[in-house]
Design an enzyme around this catalytic site. Structure first.
Site, PDB file in Angstrom:
ATOM      1  CE  LYS A 267     -29.676  -5.597 -22.786  1.00 33.92           C
ATOM      2  NZ  LYS A 267     -29.092  -4.696 -21.752  1.00 33.92           N
ATOM      3  CE  LYS A 279     -24.251   1.112 -22.841  1.00 35.63           C
ATOM      4  NZ  LYS A 279     -24.455   1.169 -21.383  1.00 35.63           N
ATOM      5  CG  ASP A 349     -27.297   3.092 -21.665  1.00 40.99           C
ATOM      6  OD1 ASP A 349     -27.373   2.095 -22.420  1.00 40.99           O
ATOM      7  OD2 ASP A 349     -26.265   3.413 -21.049  1.00 40.99           O
ATOM      8  CD  GLU A 351     -30.322  -1.337 -23.706  1.00 40.97           C
ATOM      9  OE1 GLU A 351     -30.070  -0.339 -23.007  1.00 40.97           O
ATOM     10  OE2 GLU A 351     -29.652  -2.386 -23.630  1.00 40.97           O
ATOM     11  NE  ARG A 353     -33.894  -1.138 -16.806  1.00 39.91           N
ATOM     12  CZ  ARG A 353     -33.324  -0.618 -15.735  1.00 39.91           C
ATOM     13  NH1 ARG A 353     -34.043   0.088 -14.874  1.00 39.91           N
ATOM     14  NH2 ARG A 353     -32.041  -0.792 -15.501  1.00 39.91           N
TER      15      ARG A 353
HETATM   16  N1  BES Z   1     -26.121  -3.175 -21.428  1.00 44.41           N
HETATM   17  C1  BES Z   1     -26.064  -2.281 -20.341  1.00 44.41           C
HETATM   18  C2  BES Z   1     -25.516  -2.898 -19.057  1.00 44.41           C
HETATM   19  C3  BES Z   1     -24.097  -3.378 -19.088  1.00 44.41           C
HETATM   20  C4  BES Z   1     -23.085  -2.596 -18.535  1.00 44.41           C
HETATM   21  C5  BES Z   1     -23.777  -4.619 -19.582  1.00 44.41           C
HETATM   22  C6  BES Z   1     -21.786  -3.071 -18.545  1.00 44.41           C
HETATM   23  C7  BES Z   1     -22.463  -5.086 -19.592  1.00 44.41           C
HETATM   24  C8  BES Z   1     -21.473  -4.307 -19.055  1.00 44.41           C
HETATM   25  C9  BES Z   1     -27.472  -1.771 -20.038  1.00 44.41           C
HETATM   26  O1  BES Z   1     -28.326  -1.661 -21.122  1.00 44.41           O
HETATM   27  C10 BES Z   1     -27.322  -0.405 -19.469  1.00 44.41           C
HETATM   28  O2  BES Z   1     -26.904   0.467 -20.180  1.00 44.41           O
HETATM   29  N2  BES Z   1     -27.682  -0.234 -18.194  1.00 44.41           N
HETATM   30  C11 BES Z   1     -27.609   1.016 -17.543  1.00 44.41           C
HETATM   31  C12 BES Z   1     -28.883   1.194 -16.743  1.00 44.41           C
HETATM   32  C13 BES Z   1     -29.078   2.602 -16.235  1.00 44.41           C
HETATM   33  C14 BES Z   1     -29.304   3.571 -17.373  1.00 44.41           C
HETATM   34  C15 BES Z   1     -30.272   2.605 -15.303  1.00 44.41           C
HETATM   35  C16 BES Z   1     -26.387   1.008 -16.636  1.00 44.41           C
HETATM   36  O3  BES Z   1     -26.039  -0.025 -16.095  1.00 44.41           O
HETATM   37  O4  BES Z   1     -25.777   2.063 -16.507  1.00 44.41           O
HETATM   38 ZN    ZN Z   2     -27.955  -2.907 -22.696  1.00 47.11          ZN
HETATM   39 MN    MN Z   3     -28.096   0.180 -22.136  1.00 45.17          MN
END
Ligand code: BES
Ligand code: ZN
Ligand code: MN
Length: 498
Positions: A267, A279, A349, A351, A353
């Protein structure tokens, strides 16, 4: 940094700092310690006892000696000898390198405990060399103060009395290559997003391709659209920094149509603001690390000639910035992926996947038999496993075990998680083939289940590295910031594929 082997007797070591393991066993703190202690007139153990130093793992004690050829001895807590493993040599050597550099010393020596090294000296020397180079790592690219950027440590001698210099030289050389690969991944994660954009990642890939003699294909935004990688295009659509799709290929000598193909997919979100599901403050600051999976893949490709796998290895990175603008994708959008499946966007968010979905179907179309992806995919995985452990999901038991074994040898921590079928229902959409998020519970699993929809019949595994990709607090061998997590596991994995 010069790492060399010193085969003299431990008691004859001469260096401004000598590091030695101190085992947590009352009457037997270790043969090497005993040898040094005899030269030091018993001061080492006496001072350790006076200071209450028992050899607890992670603790160190620096002892100054007035008239010895080693002026400073760093006692490194090594825990119970019966629990110690060769991998612990990484931490021992890292502690030596960090302490010596911090004290502005040019040279350090490490007494490798025979108890850990004698079974497999090449492995011991490899782990110790990696420890030195990973421990001495610092990210200084944007510091302008000379004092902050100056490196003091020039060399570390690994002491293994009576060892065979010539036989162990390749182990040191190999460890230098793998540590440089990990440190490249760290640099890419630590560099700010103003510098590391999708275009910059593509340039780094091109550079690696030239150095390692790899095939390199970069898709720009027009080609991404032409290839119908619409999920990648959508995620990158909100940024003036256009997305890139990076594909490196390593072919072993004599490879033909029957040679097995492995894909490493990372990724590459060079920044993840969350898009319209933006965020909050507190989560935004770290999101330059969202390309750590890509960094691990590029790091592994940088070391690939030294590892010389017998299989074809594809390094694949979908890269984009997830921002907010009038061209950004929106919650409610429905987008047709590279393999034709439609996705209803319920959260911009989620994104990672999406860009991985297009990359995984591309890898499957290439004819890859085995695929592993690495992604900072979900905060939920950190909730499940804590900040140091990656979640491992696999659709094949053999592939899962191979990755677990590779991580064990590489000294990286991961834990198998289930692809719980029952949760698939959470991804159902009333108007498209699936939604891009599930419900709150099991967030790491629904992320993995989403990816699984795009790998078809290929043997596949997914590593959620959101936790271990970076760390807040420095540890021996793992300074603060990007860790380079995944590089070691990937290199061990492809080294053993046939
Ligand atoms: N890049 C983030 C995940 C992440 C969180 C990486 C903390 C490193 C540290 C990912 O793209 C994300 O935002 N995931 C969301 C998914 C949700 C919207 C289903 C998450 O984990 O909140
Ligand atoms: Zn991300
Ligand atoms: Mn994200």
């Amino acid at each position: 940094m010069n790492v060399s082997l010193d085969t003299s007797a431990t008691a004859d070591l001469s260096a401004p700092l000598v590091a030695v393991a101190f085992f947590q066993d009352d009457d037997a703190p270790g043969a090497e310690l005993t040898a040094l202690d005899q030269r030091a007139g018993g001061r080492l153990v006496t001072i350790a006892r006076e200071e209450g130093f028992t050899g607890e793992p992670g603790k160190t004690l620096l002892v100054h000696l007035p008239d010895a050829s080693f002026k400073r001895v760093l006692l490194v807590g090594a825990g119970k000898a019966s629990d110690a493993r060769a991998l612990d040599l990484r931490k021992l050597a890292a502690a030596a390198a960090e302490e010596a550099d911090k004290r502005h010393l040019a040279l350090a020596a490490v007494a490798l405990p025979a108890a850990l090294a004698s079974a497999d000296p090449a492995l011991a020397v490899r782990y110790a060399t990696e420890g030195v180079l990973l421990g001495a790592y610092r990210y200084t690219a944007w510091l302008t103060d000379d004092k902050e950027t100056r490196r003091h440590l020039e060399g570390v001698r690994l002491n293994l009395p009576g060892a065979d210099q010539a036989a162990l030289a390749p182990a040191i050389a190999r460890a230098q290559v793998t540590a440089a690969a990990v440190n490249l991944a760290r640099d890419l994660v630590n560099a700010p997003p103003v510098e590391v954009t999708p275009r910059r990642l593509a340039e780094v890939a091109e550079h690696i391709a030239r150095e390692q003699h790899l095939e390199c294909t970069i898709f720009d935004e027009a080609r991404i659209a032409a290839e119908k990688m619409n999920l990648l295009a959508a995620v990158g659509g909100g940024s003036s920094q256009p997305p890139r799709f990076i594909h490196l290929t390593y072919r072993p000598d004599g490879a033909d149509a029957s040679t097995p193909q492995v894909a490493l997919v990372g990724k590459g979100l060079t920044y993840d603001a969350g898009g319209y599901n933006i965020k909050p403050t507190g989560s935004l600051e770290d999101m330059k690390i969202d390309m750590a999976g890509a960094a691990a893949v590029l790091g592994a490709m940088k070391a690939i000639r030294a590892v010389a796998p017998k299989v074809i290895v594809h390094g694949i990175v979908p890269s984009a910035e997830n921002l907010v603008s009038s061209t950004a994708y929106k919650p409610g959008d429905v987008i047709r992926s590279h393999n034709g499946k439609t996705v209803e966007i319920m959260n911009t968010d989620a994104e990672g996947r999406l860009v991985l979905a297009d990359a995984l179907s591309y890898a499957e179309k290439l004819g890859c038999h085995k695929i592993v992806d690495l992604a900072t995919l979900t905060g939920a995985c950190m909730i499940a496993l804590g900040p140091f452990t990656a979640g491992l999901f696999a659709n094949d038991d053999g592939w899962r075990k191979a990755i677990e074994a590779a991580a064990e040898r590489g000294g990286e921590d991961l834990w198998a998680m289930p692809l719980a079928k029952k949760l698939k229902a959470m991804l159902k959409s009333p108007i498209a083939d699936m939604k891009n998020i599930g419900e709150r519970w099991g967030g790491a699993i629904t992320g993995a289940l989403f990816l699984q929809e795009f790998v078809g019949k290929a043997t596949w595994a997914h590593l959620d590295i959101a936790g271990p990709a970076s760390n807040d607090k420095p540890e021996p061998g793992t300074p603060r910031g990007g860790t380079g997590f995944g590089v070691m596991t990937l290199l061990e994995l492809i080294a053993n594929e046939t």
